[in-house]
Design a protein around this motif. Structure first.
Motif, PDB file in Angstrom:
ATOM      1  N   SER A 218       1.097  -3.690  12.368  1.00  0.00           N
ATOM      2  CA  SER A 218       0.306  -2.584  11.831  1.00  0.00           C
ATOM      3  C   SER A 218       1.115  -1.795  10.794  1.00  0.00           C
ATOM      4  N   LYS A 219       2.379  -1.561  11.110  1.00  0.00           N
ATOM      5  CA  LYS A 219       3.225  -0.811  10.187  1.00  0.00           C
ATOM      6  C   LYS A 219       3.448  -1.604   8.900  1.00  0.00           C
ATOM      7  N   VAL A 220       3.761  -2.872   9.022  1.00  0.00           N
ATOM      8  CA  VAL A 220       4.057  -3.695   7.835  1.00  0.00           C
ATOM      9  C   VAL A 220       2.806  -3.857   6.967  1.00  0.00           C
ATOM     10  N   LEU A 221       1.661  -4.033   7.594  1.00  0.00           N
ATOM     11  CA  LEU A 221       0.415  -4.136   6.822  1.00  0.00           C
ATOM     12  C   LEU A 221       0.154  -2.825   6.073  1.00  0.00           C
ATOM     13  N   GLY A 222       0.372  -1.714   6.757  1.00  0.00           N
ATOM     14  CA  GLY A 222       0.189  -0.407   6.110  1.00  0.00           C
ATOM     15  C   GLY A 222       1.102  -0.245   4.914  1.00  0.00           C
ATOM     16  N   GLN A 223       2.341  -0.683   5.068  1.00  0.00           N
ATOM     17  CA  GLN A 223       3.300  -0.570   3.959  1.00  0.00           C
ATOM     18  C   GLN A 223       2.894  -1.480   2.797  1.00  0.00           C
ATOM     19  N   LEU A 224       2.332  -2.632   3.119  1.00  0.00           N
ATOM     20  CA  LEU A 224       1.878  -3.541   2.067  1.00  0.00           C
ATOM     21  C   LEU A 224       0.717  -2.911   1.293  1.00  0.00           C
ATOM     22  N   VAL A 225      -0.213  -2.329   2.026  1.00  0.00           N
ATOM     23  CA  VAL A 225      -1.373  -1.692   1.391  1.00  0.00           C
ATOM     24  C   VAL A 225      -0.919  -0.580   0.444  1.00  0.00           C
ATOM     25  N   GLU A 226       0.114   0.147   0.814  1.00  0.00           N
ATOM     26  CA  GLU A 226       0.620   1.248  -0.015  1.00  0.00           C
ATOM     27  C   GLU A 226       1.075   0.774  -1.383  1.00  0.00           C
ATOM     28  N   THR A 227       1.520  -0.486  -1.477  1.00  0.00           N
ATOM     29  CA  THR A 227       2.095  -0.955  -2.754  1.00  0.00           C
ATOM     30  C   THR A 227       1.032  -1.430  -3.738  1.00  0.00           C
ATOM     31  N   LYS A 228      -0.209  -1.442  -3.316  1.00  0.00           N
ATOM     32  CA  LYS A 228      -1.247  -2.084  -4.134  1.00  0.00           C
ATOM     33  C   LYS A 228      -1.404  -1.424  -5.504  1.00  0.00           C
ATOM     34  N   PHE A 229      -1.139  -0.115  -5.594  1.00  0.00           N
ATOM     35  CA  PHE A 229      -1.274   0.564  -6.879  1.00  0.00           C
ATOM     36  C   PHE A 229       0.088   0.973  -7.452  1.00  0.00           C
ATOM     37  N   ASP A 230       1.143   0.378  -6.942  1.00  0.00           N
ATOM     38  CA  ASP A 230       2.486   0.667  -7.450  1.00  0.00           C
ATOM     39  C   ASP A 230       2.712  -0.221  -8.678  1.00  0.00           C
ATOM     40  N   THR A 231       2.865   0.403  -9.824  1.00  0.00           N
ATOM     41  CA  THR A 231       2.913  -0.365 -11.074  1.00  0.00           C
ATOM     42  C   THR A 231       4.130  -1.293 -11.122  1.00  0.00           C
ATOM     43  N   GLN A 232       5.271  -0.838 -10.639  1.00  0.00           N
ATOM     44  CA  GLN A 232       6.466  -1.680 -10.728  1.00  0.00           C
ATOM     45  C   GLN A 232       6.362  -2.871  -9.776  1.00  0.00           C
ATOM     46  N   VAL A 233       5.902  -2.619  -8.557  1.00  0.00           N
ATOM     47  CA  VAL A 233       5.764  -3.704  -7.575  1.00  0.00           C
ATOM     48  C   VAL A 233       4.777  -4.746  -8.086  1.00  0.00           C
ATOM     49  N   ARG A 234       3.656  -4.271  -8.591  1.00  0.00           N
ATOM     50  CA  ARG A 234       2.609  -5.212  -9.041  1.00  0.00           C
ATOM     51  C   ARG A 234       3.107  -6.044 -10.233  1.00  0.00           C
ATOM     52  N   ALA A 235       3.774  -5.377 -11.163  1.00  0.00           N
ATOM     53  CA  ALA A 235       4.234  -6.106 -12.364  1.00  0.00           C
ATOM     54  C   ALA A 235       5.252  -7.167 -11.985  1.00  0.00           C
TER      55      ALA A 235
END
Lengths: 437, 438
Positions: B126-143
């Motif tokens: 649950s924690k790891v999934l939540g952390q993954l969801v948080e990165t969805k709009f992170d421009t550096q992570v996505r790029a």
């Protein structure tokens, strides 16, 4: 690790005192404060100049001036400039030096971590830019866009956006109101004359502390400091004083940031005293009880139960009255109000009951261990001393561990009761929303 | 190098290689270690299993409940963390010297005897999934993610799957999966440990023998380097990931050179990339930031060359949406000139000295020293390499640097990814106010 730094007699310096292996001197000609910390465990030396000026010294129209000025300090000075062989980055480029500068609420520091043979060059360059930096309009124009992109990077962060709003809501009058980077329009429009005035107001030896740490000889360092910094006089006029006080807060405040994002965050801030206040160490223990590590109360209440993915509790130890802020990042589908309520319930327990002695001892041990590890290497030592200087007392660094040991269940409960009060709170929600289709 | 006289190698424990270094960290000790991942880590399910296993090391063990374990660590002034990397499972410990024995006992209890219960798995998932969801709009992570998806084929261990695939893979991991992975990891992998700080090496050696005797067979199983077919052979292309409400655009350029750390071209490439984008005096910072004020920061570096993997080099910078197209144009102009015109003798000399100087300075901190030593151990080197590295850097020439740049930095093969509030043409999304004039 540290060698005891005994008092040295030097004709140009007055020895003030020493504590924890650090010796304090004053350069008599101009009032420059000097801290020396010999440590011969690695062949590395660090040199730092901390100016006692930060964003707390700014006003409307020139917020961000301290930081923008910091950028301009790398554009050249009378003896160290492109035409004469280079600015400080050029000179130390091939040494692999770790060097930079940082600005925050109460101070601006310039530092270099280098092999000993470059110490003289560094001292000469720092002394030169203390009073003879160029501060030119053409550099301001070019650097303004750089700083603006630095602001933009920070604005991408949901947590930073919420943090900025919480501070500017918690403080109506005091300059902690605005973020150190400043408001965008001030960054874009502040005239060079204002920056020059800022430089001439604050960049003086009697408003600065030089710190040398690592593998060096104190006598050698004092000789060099006198040689290069001794050419400067103290300021002809008194340094401007920041006298604005924040009026007493008379009720809870609430703010919201809403933008397209998946993050959901709750931040709860309470007003706490200046770092030099006797309650500070009890507050640090309180913050750790609440939020440091996986044994902390908020971690167990919020993360272990899958309400949140992370928490942090931050007691900001500043020169003036400051904030203790708890931040919680929510798991998807969890309501902000539920997490806010859970945090306040834990606060309530600390106000009502003393924490068990066993828990207190565990937390104190953890804080002390963290402090031991934070003194790993010259750069880390300089950083910690820098923040103590900013608070107004460098000995805070040396005494920290002893002061933490003195915290008791009574003092921690009293700190909770005195400061975790609703009428001194500012609560912020970051509400991420779905993109518009 | 005096430091080498303070490093003791221990190889007498089967399945374990340890280096112990006495440093100036008064009262403190840092331990870093890793176990190589099994070689079939190149599918999302295996990767997700490793990620969750790393979290589970921090939960209940066979001897201690979660709360009891965490309270014990806190009372000892210790912190322990685990990270699942592509090529290994890594741990890091900070402890007080005087409590090292007790901390070792807890560390190896966590490593060798985790409970791996369904309850704990549910909680960490649950924690790891939540952390993954948080990165969805992170421009550096996505790029960066999209960059890697265009640099590597899906079967490469370095490939990063899409958000949806990562999410689904995490949801599917079972208790049986993590238990099997744990068993294989600890049985097969050689444990590599660095212990550095305020310690007596003989005492530490004794502690390691006490806790690690008979623990594993210690077959060294590193992820095999597959040089062939790991890179997608795309021509130069640009990908845009549009994320609204963002003040800054993250931009990456990247290329897989197709070499390993052991290649004779590796260090010349390192030197070349330092010239291009190493710190404030790199060409990119000087041209894009200093001369044109277009960015706060732009750098070049290498990534993912750990333990025999075929990593990539990249350029990363940020621009406002309004200056994005100009910024990209200027960066690509610098890159073109860099490869076409090459580098000078002075540049190569300066950067070599910088690398050597930075290396020596980094050894002054126990945290950095322990990280460097673990990397050496994982690479199959000896502590002497702390000194050998300086000699190898010194041997890099202008010619070898230029050859490396021409072989591995073809601007026409670069993948370019940008993420932020820009449309598919790289123009700012409507509604954003234009900045003041440049």
């Amino acid at each position: 690790m540290a060698k005891s730094t005994s008092q040295l007699k030097h004709k140009d310096f007055t020895f003030i005192h020493s504590q924890g292996g650090i010796a304090e001197y004053r350069l008599e000609k101009n009032g420059l404060q000097v801290l020396l910390y010999e440590d011969h465990s690695a062949p590395v030396v660090g040199f730092m100049v901390t100016y006692h000026v930060g964003s707390r010294n700014e006003g409307l129209g020139y917020t961000g001036a301290t930081h923008l000025l910091e950028h301009l300090m790398f554009k050249g000075s009378k003896r160290f400039n492109k035409k004469k062989g280079g600015v400080i980055f050029d000179l130390l480029e091939d040494t692999g030096a770790r060097m930079n500068a940082t600005t925050w609420t109460d101070r601006t520091n310039y530092y270099e971590v280098i092999p000993l043979e470059y110490l003289e060059k560094v001292i000469a360059a720092e002394a030169d830019r203390m009073r003879d930096a160029f501060i030119k309009e053409e550099d301001r124009r070019a650097e303004m866009t750089v700083v603006r992109n630095e602001l933009e990077r920070g604005e991408n962060s949901p947590l930073e956006a919420l943090d900025k709003l919480i501070w500017s809501t918690a403080y109506m009058a005091h300059p902690y109101h605005h973020s150190t980077i400043g408001w965008r329009s001030d960054i874009e429009n502040v005239p060079i004359e204002r920056l020059k005035q800022f430089y001439n107001d604050f960049y003086w030896p009697n408003n600065a502390t030089v710190t040398v740490a690592g593998d060096f000889s104190s006598l050698y360092a004092l000789d060099l400091i006198q040689k290069y910094f001794g050419v400067h006089s103290r300021s002809a006029t008194s340094l401007p004083t920041m006298y604005t006080e924040e009026p007493e807060q008379e009720g809870p405040r609430r703010v919201t940031v809403r933008r397209v994002d998946n993050m959901q965050i709750v931040g709860i801030a309470h007003k706490i005293p200046a770092a030099k206040d006797p309650d500070t160490h009890a507050l640090h223990v309180l913050a750790s009880v609440l939020g440091e590590g996986k044994s902390s109360r908020l971690y167990k209440k919020l993360v272990d139960t899958n309400l949140c993915t992370s928490i942090a509790v931050l007691p900001f130890a500043f020169h003036d009255n400051s904030l203790l802020i708890s931040y919680a990042t929510l798991n998807p589908g969890i309501a902000h109000a539920k997490v806010e309520k859970a945090i306040l319930e834990e606060y309530g327990k600390l106000v009502k009951n003393e924490i068990p002695e066993a828990e207190l001892e565990r937390v104190k041990t953890a804080i002390i261990a963290q402090e031991v590890h934070s003194r790993d290497g010259v750069y880390e030592v300089l950083s910690r001393i820098n923040e103590a200087i900013a608070m107004g007392d460098w000995t805070f660094y040396v005494q920290y561990i002893q002061s933490i040991r003195k915290a008791s269940v009574v003092s921690v409960k009293a700190a909770a009761a005195d400061y975790l009060r609703e009428d001194m709170s500012t609560t912020g929600y970051f509400e991420g929303t779905a993109p518009r289709k | 190098m005096e430091l080498l006289t303070r490093i003791v190698e221990i190889k007498t424990i089967p399945g374990v290689t340890a280096w112990i270094a006495k440093t100036g960290l008064s009262g403190g000790v840092i331990m870093r270690g890793s176990i190589p991942n099994v070689p079939d880590e190149s599918n999302p399910h295996a990767r997700a299993t490793s990620v969750l296993l790393a979290e589970l090391f921090d939960e209940e063990t066979q001897s201690y409940g979660r709360t009891e374990l965490r309270d014990k660590l806190q009372s000892l002034g210790a912190t322990v963390s685990f990270t699942a990397k592509v090529s290994s499972m890594e741990f890091q410990v900070t402890a007080l010297s005087e409590r090292l024995e007790e901390v070792c006992g807890l560390l190896f209890e966590m490593l060798y005897r985790p409970q791996l219960s369904n309850g704990d798995l549910h909680a960490v998932r649950s924690k790891v999934l939540g952390q993954l969801v948080e990165t969805k709009f992170d421009t550096q992570v996505r790029a960066r993610e999209v960059l890697i998806q265009h640099l590597y084929k899906e079967e490469s261990p370095l490939y990063v799957p899409t958000f949806a695939i990562q999410y689904a893979a995490l949801k599917q991991v079972t208790r049986k999966d993590v238990t099997a992975r744990h068993k294989k990891l600890l049985r097969d992998g050689e444990l590599r440990i660095i212990v550095a700080g305020d310690i007596a090496p003989t005492r530490v050696a004794g502690l390691l023998r006490k806790f690690l005797k008979g623990k594993g067979e210690g077959k060294v199983g590193t992820v095999e380097a597959k040089l062939a077919n790991v890179q997608k052979t795309n021509p130069h292309n640009t990908q845009i990931v549009t994320i609204p409400n963002r003040a800054s655009v993250d931009v990456f350029w990247g290329l897989v050179p197709g070499i390993l750390k052991t290649s004779p071209d590796f260090l010349p490439l390192v030197v070349g990339l330092q010239i291009l984008g190493g710190g404030f005096m790199g060409r990119l910072m000087q041209e894009i930031r200093e001369k044109r004020g277009l960015t706060y920061g732009i750098y070049a570096n290498l990534s993912s060359f750990e333990s025999g993997l075929p990593g990539y080099w990249f350029v990363w910078g940020t621009f406002a949406p309004q200056t994005f197209r100009e910024g990209v144009k200027q960066v690509e102009s610098v890159l073109l000139k860099f490869v076409k015109d090459g580098v000078t003798l002075r540049e190569v000399r300066t950067k070599k000295e910088r690398l050597m100087g930075a290396h020596k300075l980094s050894l002054g901190s126990t945290e950095e020293l322990s990280a460097v030593l673990l990397t050496l151990l994982e690479d199959g080197r000896t502590p002497d390499y702390l000194e050998t590295y300086l000699k190898e850097i010194a041997m890099v020439t202008v010619d070898s640097t230029i050859i490396a740049l021409r072989k591995y930095c073809d601007p026409q093969r670069l993948v370019n990814v940008a993420s932020g509030s820009i449309d598919v043409n790289g123009l700012p999304l409507t509604g954003k106010k234009a900045p003041a004039k440049l």
